[in-house]
Design an enzyme around this catalytic site. Structure first.
Site, mmCIF file in Angstrom:
data_model
loop_
_atom_site.group_PDB
_atom_site.id
_atom_site.type_symbol
_atom_site.label_atom_id
_atom_site.label_comp_id
_atom_site.label_asym_id
_atom_site.label_seq_id
_atom_site.Cartn_x
_atom_site.Cartn_y
_atom_site.Cartn_z
ATOM 1 C CD1 TRP A 48 -0.912 14.872 -13.664
ATOM 2 C CD2 TRP A 48 -1.202 12.865 -14.656
ATOM 3 N NE1 TRP A 48 -2.251 14.586 -13.644
ATOM 4 C CE2 TRP A 48 -2.461 13.355 -14.245
ATOM 5 C CE3 TRP A 48 -1.126 11.634 -15.290
ATOM 6 C CZ2 TRP A 48 -3.633 12.651 -14.461
ATOM 7 C CZ3 TRP A 48 -2.306 10.928 -15.515
ATOM 8 C CH2 TRP A 48 -3.541 11.433 -15.094
ATOM 9 C CB VAL A 52 6.330 11.311 -18.137
ATOM 10 C CG1 VAL A 52 6.067 9.884 -18.599
ATOM 11 C CG2 VAL A 52 7.822 11.535 -17.915
ATOM 12 C CG HIS A 78 -5.263 11.061 -22.103
ATOM 13 N ND1 HIS A 78 -5.475 9.701 -22.057
ATOM 14 C CD2 HIS A 78 -4.046 11.271 -21.548
ATOM 15 C CE1 HIS A 78 -4.440 9.126 -21.477
ATOM 16 N NE2 HIS A 78 -3.553 10.042 -21.161
ATOM 17 N NE ARG A 101 11.940 6.360 -25.329
ATOM 18 C CZ ARG A 101 11.841 5.022 -25.404
ATOM 19 N NH1 ARG A 101 11.672 4.303 -24.309
ATOM 20 N NH2 ARG A 101 11.903 4.403 -26.559
HETATM 21 N N1 RBF Z 1 -0.480 14.742 -17.404
HETATM 22 C C1 RBF Z 1 0.743 14.241 -17.668
HETATM 23 O O1 RBF Z 1 1.745 14.937 -17.493
HETATM 24 N N2 RBF Z 1 0.888 12.956 -18.136
HETATM 25 C C2 RBF Z 1 -0.172 12.147 -18.389
HETATM 26 O O2 RBF Z 1 0.034 11.004 -18.802
HETATM 27 C C3 RBF Z 1 -1.465 12.675 -18.157
HETATM 28 N N3 RBF Z 1 -2.566 11.913 -18.415
HETATM 29 C C4 RBF Z 1 -3.798 12.478 -18.265
HETATM 30 C C5 RBF Z 1 -4.939 11.732 -18.626
HETATM 31 C C6 RBF Z 1 -6.186 12.307 -18.523
HETATM 32 C C7 RBF Z 1 -7.376 11.517 -18.960
HETATM 33 C C8 RBF Z 1 -6.334 13.623 -18.026
HETATM 34 C C9 RBF Z 1 -7.686 14.266 -17.912
HETATM 35 C C10 RBF Z 1 -5.223 14.333 -17.649
HETATM 36 C C11 RBF Z 1 -3.947 13.776 -17.752
HETATM 37 N N4 RBF Z 1 -2.811 14.495 -17.386
HETATM 38 C C12 RBF Z 1 -1.576 13.990 -17.631
HETATM 39 C C13 RBF Z 1 -2.924 15.783 -16.633
HETATM 40 C C14 RBF Z 1 -2.913 17.022 -17.522
HETATM 41 O O3 RBF Z 1 -1.615 17.263 -18.018
HETATM 42 C C15 RBF Z 1 -3.384 18.235 -16.688
HETATM 43 O O4 RBF Z 1 -2.568 18.382 -15.572
HETATM 44 C C16 RBF Z 1 -4.824 18.110 -16.231
HETATM 45 O O5 RBF Z 1 -5.662 17.839 -17.327
HETATM 46 C C17 RBF Z 1 -5.296 19.433 -15.572
HETATM 47 O O6 RBF Z 1 -5.253 20.516 -16.489
#
Ligand code: RBF
Length: 161
Positions: free
Chosen positions: A27, A85, A93, A132
């Site tokens: 992500w 990040v 969330h 950062r």
């Molecule tokens: N993972 C990140 O590493 N950074 C994020 O900003 C991030 N935002 C998310 C926002 C939402 C609403 C959801 C559902 C997941 C997000 N994830 C993010 C993914 C999360 O870490 C994970 O990979 C998923 O939820 C699958 O387990």
């Protein structure tokens, strides 16, 4: 002026045979790639060879603890560096992910008695994250690698249980 000089534990020099693992979230990969780059560059600069650095990519930051735990438990690594990040959105969330991940990584570090530097950027915007990750505020991936090297060296010089 101090009359008695206390004994201070000084981190040992990096051992070029130690293996380092890096777990990095996909992500916000634009940023996590830069953190990864910073971490690898710092480890290489400290004399750790490329072959002793292993990288595991996980989907998001939420997945960092499980992968880190398996690597930590393997007993093969001196430290497991975790990079992710999380950018604040319209919902909460980010708070759940940040709290869950940081608590879990802290727990794994203590249970496995291994340094797990926390390279989880918890920011309000992509701009803050980029600052950062090699921008105005340094590179937190690189700082994590420095923390890993420091802790690995320090633990070697201190008495064990
Ligand atoms: N993972 C990140 O590493 N950074 C994020 O900003 C991030 N935002 C998310 C926002 C939402 C609403 C959801 C559902 C997941 C997000 N994830 C993010 C993914 C999360 O870490 C994970 O990979 C998923 O939820 C699958 O387990």
């Amino acid at each position: 002026m101090l009359v008695v000089v206390p004994t201070e534990f000084k981190p040992a020099e990096p051992n070029s045979k130690d293996r380092y693992a890096i777990v990095v979230a996909q992500w916000n990969q634009l940023v996590t790639d830069k953190l990864l780059d910073g971490a690898i560059t710092t480890l290489l600069g400290a004399g750790i060879s490329e072959g002793l650095i292993n990288v595991a990519r996980v989907p998001g930051s939420w997945e960092l603890p499980l992968a880190a735990q398996q690597l930590a438990r393997s007993g093969r690594y001196a430290a497991v560096i975790c990079l992710g990040v999380v950018i604040r959105g319209e919902t909460t969330h980010d708070e759940h992910i940040n709290r869950g991940v940081s608590l879990a990584l802290g727990q794994i570090s203590l249970e496995c008695e291994l340094p797990l530097p926390l390279g989880l950027l918890t920011v309000n915007s992509l701009e803050q994250a980029l600052a950062r990750a090699g921008g105005d505020v340094g590179n937190k991936g690189s700082e994590c690698a420095e923390a890993a090297l420091h802790m690995v060296g320090l633990l070697k010089t201190m008495p064990e249980a």
